[in-house]
Design a protein around this motif. Structure first.
Motif: not given
Length: 417
Positions: A146, A170-171, A196, A191-192, A173, A144, A123
């Protein structure tokens, strides 16, 4: 009412992909139910549970296959010697963003890196000066994306690239985010947009806190290996998990495990102690009654061991193999998996595998197993058929061995004096 029964286990697993969207690793996540979320009240217990489920309860092959596993490490667990139980080549220690970069933390990370562990920092959203030394130690930096704008991500990457680290976005989407991170030079992605976390579910093999503490006491008292072996024999669940852990820690080893004594030697006493500590940490159960199937498995193992000694006096290896076949034979009923799947990653001797799978009708241990099962069901036809195939076991010797095995089994739940 809880959705989870006491013998269930759950492990979250989210893929980490490379630039060609090929599977690189999994992040292993604590889950306490089939719902894809975690209720973490104790970071150490959560991490211990993830490790125990991965390397002991499920086995490294079932949890990771040929991939590595990223495991979240908080400050308390960072200083636990349980970390040293992990197979270095199979894990990445993902240091959480909540871990303060104190001198003690920096020193601990240096020790782990020198020992061969791969470190990642989780993160990252900015480069705070106090994290400079920690960043220099890790090999993988997880960004991170996001909360960051496109410009902020680009500015952060420009500062990180000169460090020569592997950058993981990461993350992620959306496709747009993935394409931006690709252009910026990220190596790994999570990530999504890709996937998931999925839940791997399994069954725990019962082992009470009482048994764990007894074994811990023997280790701390520097007991002989033979004493440890005797304490493990009444615990089929622990025995199977010991074999799984031995093969997880020794990933890549082709050594065949021939007995409990051998497994203890391969794992090592210090690693055995850490493994037991791990099970104590991850178990919330109190000492209780033994699962009847586990008791039957232990009885089978003891009866087969006694019959093997009757057939080949003084042949300890043969007796050890017989005991192993007996306790393993009921595992399919205990954990709802075919015997072939259970034994595949355990590194057992070929004659033990043959006896358990029934692949060789002339296998002596397989015939001993049939005799033992016939004793339980009272099937005299099968009993007579397999006794005729073996030399050295009379009806009198069989009755005597049955009596001794049952006496031994009846004493398993009795507290030590």
């Amino acid at each position: 009412m809880s959705e989870v029964t006491s013998d269930q286990l759950f492990l979250g697993r989210q893929p980490i992909l490379d630039r060609e969207q090929r599977l690189y690793a999994y992040e292993l996540l604590f889950r306490n139910g089939s719902r894809n979320a975690a209720d973490v009240t104790d970071g150490v217990q959560a991490t211990a549970t993830v490790i125990a489920n991965t390397f002991s309860e499920l086995g490294v092959e079932a949890a990771l296959g040929n991939c590595r596993g990223f495991i979240n490490i908080d400050e308390a667990f960072l200083f636990s010697d349980l970390i040293e139980l992990l197979p270095k080549e199979s894990v990445v220690l993902e240091i959480l963003e909540t871990v303060p970069p104190t001198p003690a933390v920096i020193e601990r990370c240096k020790i782990l890196k020198a020992a061969g562990f791969t470190l990642a920092l989780d993160d990252v959203i900015q480069l705070a000066p106090e994290f400079a030394e920690l960043l220099s130690l890790v090999e993988i930096i997880k960004v991170d994306i996001q909360p960051l704008s496109r410009v902020e991500i680009m500015q952060l990457v420009m500062k990180l690239k000169p460090m020569g680290k592997i950058l993981l976005a990461e993350k992620v989407d959306s496709r747009e985010q993935m394409e931006q991170c690709l252009k910026l030079g990220f190596t790994l992605f999570q990530g999504y947009y890709f996937a998931k976390p999925t839940i791997i579910a399994g069954k725990k093999l019962d082992h009470s806190q009482l048994s764990l503490m007894k074994l811990m006491g023997l280790l701390l008292g520097d007991a002989d290996t033979s004493e440890l072996e005797e304490a493990l024999k009444p615990e089929p669940g622990l025995t199977v998990n010991l074999l799984r852990m031995t093969n997880s820690v020794g990933a890549g080893s082709t050594e065949t495990i021939t007995s409990l004594r051998h497994a203890i030697t391969v794992l090592g006493r210090r690693q055995l102690q850490r493994w037991l500590q791990l099970l104590v940490f991850s178990s919330g159960k109190q000492a209780g009654s033994t699962n009847p199937l586990l008791l039957m498995a232990a009885t089978r193992g003891r009866l087969m061991e006694l019959l093997a000694e009757e057939m080949r006096p003084g042949n300890n290896a043969f007796a050890d193999h017989a005991f192993m076949v007996g306790i393993m034979s009921l595992m399919p009923a205990l954990i709802s998996l075919p015997i072939e799947e259970i034994i595949a990653p355990l590194g057992l001797a070929e004659e033990v595998k043959e006896a358990l799978t029934g692949s060789n009708p002339d296998n002596i241990l397989g015939n001993l197993l049939q005799i033992t099962a016939a004793c339980e069901t009272g099937d005299l036809e099968i009993l007579s058929k397999h006794l005729q195939k073996l030399d050295g076991i009379s009806i009198k010797a069989l009755n005597r061995a049955q009596t001794h095995a049952l006496q031994w089994a009846n004493g398993l739940n009795q507290p030590s004096p």
